[in-house]
Each structure stands twice: as C-alpha cells, then as structure tokens.
Design an enzyme around this catalytic site. Structure first.
Site, PDB file in Angstrom:
ATOM      1  N   ASP A  45       0.806  -1.229   0.000  1.00 13.93           N
ATOM      2  CA  ASP A  45       0.000   0.000   0.000  1.00 13.93           C
ATOM      3  C   ASP A  45       0.833   1.270   0.000  1.00 13.93           C
ATOM      4  OD1 ASP A  45       0.707  -0.634   2.792  1.00 13.93           O
ATOM      5  OD2 ASP A  45      -0.531   1.099   3.288  1.00 13.93           O
TER       6      ASP A  45
ATOM      7  N   TYR B 166      -5.809   0.934   9.069  1.00  9.38           N
ATOM      8  CA  TYR B 166      -6.902   1.314   8.163  1.00  9.38           C
ATOM      9  C   TYR B 166      -8.243   1.020   8.820  1.00  9.38           C
ATOM     10  CZ  TYR B 166      -3.412   2.020   4.526  1.00  9.38           C
ATOM     11  OH  TYR B 166      -2.347   2.486   3.793  1.00  9.38           O
TER      12      TYR B 166
END
Length: 626
Positions: free
Chosen positions: A77, A229
């Site tokens: 990511d 997240y």
C-alpha cells in the site's frame, strides 16, 4: 529541524502566498507516465519480464500458502510490505474510474496500455483473494511486525499471515469496496478483454451480495487492521458506492433501485461531505448519482437522486470556497485536512472536481453554490491549481512527485527505495539491520521511487524531506490512483467528449504524442566569467502585492557546462532580503543542498528565493572539478 524552524518563523511571509501563482506550464503527460510507473515499484509477487522498475525483484512468493490459498501478487500500500485489502481495492476503483473517464486521453499519450496493466495487476490479486462467494481475504502480513522491521520486500522475514472475512466474521466495507473495484474494472476491460471483464463482474455481483447480506465492519473481524486502516465511516457508504458501480457496469435496475431506496437511510443523501478517501466514499457516491440524474436515468427515484445531487454540489462548492462550509487550505492554496498524508485528500477531491466539471459541461449546467452559480470551468481550474501545486508551483518550489522536476523528495519513507537494490547488493538485510544501516542514513535514496506522490506539506506549506518524517514523506498507492485521471484530462484536454454518454474505453493502441515545446521565459544571466564552466541564470516566476508592497519569487538555475563533475561548490549571494530554499548556508556562502554532494557534467540544480527587490547578486565563489 533548523530548516523547519526557519520556515515556521517565516509563516507571516508565507501567508502572503495565498494569491494564485503564475508559473510556467507543466508537462502533465510526463507526470502521468511517472505516476503509473510508481505502481510497478509497489508490486508484490513474481515480477513480469516487462517490469520497468528494474531495482525491484520478486517478493511475497509464499503469501497465502499457510492458509491453503494463493495470495501471491497485488500491491504494497505505501512504504511498508503489507497488503491491505481496503485501500488496495479503493486504489483499483479510482484507477479504473480514471480510465473510464479519460481513457481516450491516456491512449493519445501512449499510456493507456500501462494504465490497464496497473489495474489488472490489482484485479488479478483481488480475484485470488475471493476464492469463494462469501470469503474474501483482506490482509496479508501484520502491520505491527512489519513496522518493527526495515527490510526490502525481497528480504521479508516478517509474519505473512492471511486474514479473511466470511459470514461469521463479516466486513461489508471491505467486500463492498472490492465489489466496486471489480465492477469498475469490468468496464475498463469490456472492449479489450471481454472474457476477463465478465469474470470481474461475476465476482462483483457475489461480493456485493456478501457485503449486503452479512453486514459488519471489516476491522471488527480483521482487528489487526484497526491501527492502520480503521473503517471510521462504517460500511453504508461502501454499500452505496458498490451499488453505483454495479449499476454503471451492468445497467441492472436492481442497483439503481438500491441507491434510490437506501439513499436516505444509509446516509447518501444526508451526509454533507468535505472529504473523499479510501474510508469515506459518500462524496464519490453523490457524484456518480448526480451523473445518473443528469443522464435522465433517475425515473421514480428523481426526488431522492436530487438530494444526492445537492450533496454532491455542497462538496464541490466547499472545494472552491463558495459553499456554506468551505474546506481548509494552506496559505499556498493546497487543500489541507490532516498532517499525516494530506495529499490523499488533495488528489481524490481534485478528481471529483474534474469529472463533475465535465459532467456539468456535458449537461450544459452550472454549479449552484451558496455564493451563487458557478461555471464548470471553475471546478477544473481548481483541480488544475491543486495538481500544479503538487508538481512544484508552491511556496517551496518543491515537487511532491518523486522524480518530477528538479527539486523533489530524496529521502522517501519507503523500505524498497531506501535500501540498496537486491540486484546491486544481494547480501541479506535483516529486520533491525535495515533501521541501523539504511533508515537513519541522511542521504538520498539509492533507488528513485519515480512517480510516487508523498504525503506533502503541513498546514503552512512547510515540508521536511527526512525519511523518519513518515507523515510527510511516505507515498501511497491511493495518492496516485485519482491523479491518473486528472493528469490525463489536463494533458489531453477535453476533446469534445460527452461525459454523460455510455462509456467505451478504447483498446490500448499507443500513440506517441509529439512533445509540445516548453515555454521560453525571459532569463536574466547573472554576471559570470565567460570562461567559467558554471553558469547561473535567474528568472522571476511570480509576484504579488501585499499592503502596498510588491514581493517577487525568483528561480535560479546553476548549470555545470564542463565535462567533469563539480564538487565543493560555494556560491556568494548578496542583496538577498528574504527566505531561500534549495541551498545550504555555510558561513557567508551557500553550498549544495543536503541531498546533493556534487553536480555531474551537463546537469543543473535549482534554488528559489522570495523578497521585495530586484534579483539578488549570485556568483560562484569556489568549486572543484573532479
């Protein structure tokens, strides 16, 4: 830190820079090429022969093996080596949306093929991560153990546990976003790879059913994701978002009805947003539903869709400062929401402004704000201002895209780029060894992470290019994904396309665009001996008036015209009455910036300064040729 404190002390002066800048134009097609290239640096798994980022090698080859599933592939990511499903899926959705809207412009610049490859690298992994209708793997690796180590992805020794959601441990937000990604990508591949497009749409149908039938937040099931997240907005926005994309992909009335029947109860018509991100999708949903309304597809749902539309316009008005509650901006004009990776909000909001501007133009409409009606072109101008800022038109004259321009971040918070390539030095880099030998180095990264968009400056346009400054120097895939569409639009123009007509993404047929000649600004040569191998040219790039006083911003380019490398350069600068960026002061002279220790033959460096006078006197004091 000293430089940072000096910049902070100059805050009153920097506040003057809120007026629009008038810089030379940018090469948006070059920036687009670099932005797509960044995704190749983020690849996990077996790298293909066509891999262009050659300092990377295969990694994560046993991912999923312990769980009996093949999870090799996908994207890391950001600057770590974890594969997080929610931001990865959002990245694929936004890359796909960029291609859906501006694929023709990408084809004209020769980048459509690379963009399609970037999407497919992600969707190939998402297909693997969805082995059963009601099972979806949402993370590989553990953020805590990964962040304890500083290793190249090729050397990973951290835990590669795979985490999933299923009916007993649901995750509607994760499944919904992945359904949206699959549906959007199915539109992208409909013409160039119809069989693959159908496969993606089949997965999207199943994932939406899974998300809607077994409701719950994914981070309640995959708890290790909470620190990194967390789904703060819940899952209602992802359910609406997925329905909108499934309607676009299938034209199935069921999904349009879902948006109409659930818009009020799920917040689609109620939330007035000033943010669009991997977590909060409402503004994206509202923009898509407004498009459906403009296309005349609302039918019996027109009253509900009109409320979505009003919320979309609220978001757009807040961006351009003409709403009832406007988004915060830095003195230099950049959207500012938070210090940690603020750039993600810049690109995602700017993308929505870009497509909404084109939707309005296609419908011959205007934007209705609290301050009055606004032409669609003003939204596009706003998006352009944000892109120009991140490419270097800002008070620091810093490009926040690595590898674009002359002054960009050199110490990126990224494991792979900060450690010597395994192809250059195959010696194993152990978990903590990476911190000791590479993380703490006060030198440029050995591998340039071309195209990466880092977190960016703070609320006062200040930025510290330091590897441990992860809030500002770490890149992320979801920073770049929306940027692809904006750059394609700015580089390729509108071309008379009606953005409300059915989407047809062209098959990749690269056409090399002829480069446009760069504008030639007036240059003011600084006095220098004609025999000197070093030349200095200055130019004024913008000016503004504040309280009756005129301030000027100057750019100075130092060029090595010799056939040797310049070292130990010292410049003398007099008649300077303001801040300077891009050089290091030492006593009464100025030397190379911290990220540079020499200037190779035929290369240049740039520095900038601001003051309220004519150009400063800049001359070469001493140097050595090696």
């Amino acid at each position: 830190m000293e430089k940072l404190m000096r910049l902070i002390s100059m805050a009153p002066l920097l506040l003057l820079l809120c007026l629009p800048f008038a810089f030379a134009g940018h090469d948006y097609n070059q920036a687009l090429s670099k932005s797509i290239l960044f995704f190749e640096a983020q690849r996990s798994g077996y790298l293909p022969h066509s891999q262009r980022v050659t300092w990377r090698a295969n990694s994560g080859l046993n991912d999923g093996k312990a769980s009996g599933v093949d999870l090799v592939g996908g994207y890391y990511d950001a600057g770590d080596n974890v594969k997080f499903g929610l931001p990865m899926a959002f990245t694929i959705t936004m890359m796909s949306w960029s291609i859906i809207e501006y694929g023709k412009q990408m084809a004209a610049s020769g980048e459509l093929g690379n963009a399609l490859e970037a999407v497919k690298w992600g969707t190939d992994y998402l297909i693997k991560a969805h082995p059963e209708p009601y099972v979806l793997y949402g993370e590989v690796g553990d953020g805590n153990s990964d962040h304890y180590c500083w290793q190249r992805p090729e050397d990973m020794t951290t835990d590669r546990h795979a985490y999933k959601i299923d009916p007993s441990n649901p995750g509607s937000d994760l499944a919904g976003e992945t359904a949206a990604a699959m549906a959007a990508a199915s539109i992208v591949f409909r013409r160039s790879n119809p069989a693959y497009s159908s496969e993606l749409l089949r997965h999207a149908y199943q994932l939406f059913e899974f998300a809607d039938k077994y409701r719950g937040k994914y981070d309640s099931s995959i708890t290790v994701a909470q620190k990194y997240y967390r789904s703060v907005s819940g899952y209602n926005d992802e359910l609406l978002w997925a329905a909108a994309w499934l309607y676009q992909a299938s034209n199935n009335q069921y999904y349009l009805n879902y948006l109409g029947k659930n818009g009020d109860s799920m917040g689609g018509t109620g939330w007035a947003m000033t943010e669009f991100s991997w977590d909060v999708k409402y503004a994206g949903v509202q923009t898509l539903v407004a498009k459906f309304l403009m296309q005349g597809k609302a039918g019996l749902h027109a009253p509900v869709f009109e409320r979505y539309h009003q919320r979309a316009e609220y978001f757009m008005c807040s961006l351009i400062g003409k709403g009832s509650r406007n988004i915060q901006k830095t003195p230099g004009g950049l959207i500012f929401r938070q210090r940690w990776n603020n750039m993600q909000f810049v690109t995602s909001a700017s993308f929505l402004a870009t497509v909404y501007s084109d939707y309005l133009t296609s419908s011959r409409g205007s934007l209705n704000c609290a301050a009055g009606n606004v032409a669609p072109s003003e939204l596009l101008s706003f998006a352009k201002s944000q892109v120009d800022y991140l490419l270097g038109d800002n008070p620091r004259a810093t490009s926040y895209m690595v590898g674009y321009g002359n002054n960009y971040p050199r110490q990126v918070h990224h494991r792979g780029s900060s450690i010597v390539s395994i192809k250059v030095d195959p010696a194993f880099v152990a978990c903590r060894q990476g911190y000791a030998n590479w993380y703490t180095r006060k030198a440029s990264d050995p591998n340039v992470l071309t195209g990466a968009l880092v977190g960016g400056p703070d609320a006062y346009d200040n930025f510290a290019d330091e590897r441990d400054n992860y809030e500002q120097t770490e890149p992320a895939t979801y920073n770049n994904a929306p940027l692809l569409g904006i750059l394609a639009r700015l580089g390729g123009g509108h071309g008379g396309y009606n953005q409300l007509l059915p989407v047809v993404v062209p098959a990749p047929n690269p056409v090399v665009a002829k480069p446009k000649p760069a504008p030639k600004p007036k240059l003011t040569p600084t006095p220098a001996s004609s025999s000197s191998p070093i030349t200095i040219k200055q130019k004024m790039t913008t000016s503004w008036n504040h309280k009756g006083k005129t301030y000027y911003r100057y750019s100075a380019v130092v060029t090595n015209n010799s056939y040797k490398t310049v070292k130990d350069l010292k410049l003398s600068i007099s008649k300077l009455y303001g801040p300077l960026w891009g050089l290091t002061k030492s006593g009464n002279s100025y030397g190379f910036p911290s990220w540079l220790n020499s200037l190779p033959a035929a290369k240049s460096l740039e520095f900038v300064y601001i003051h309220s006078a004519s150009p400063a006197d800049v001359s070469v004091s001493t140097y050595n040729l090696a």
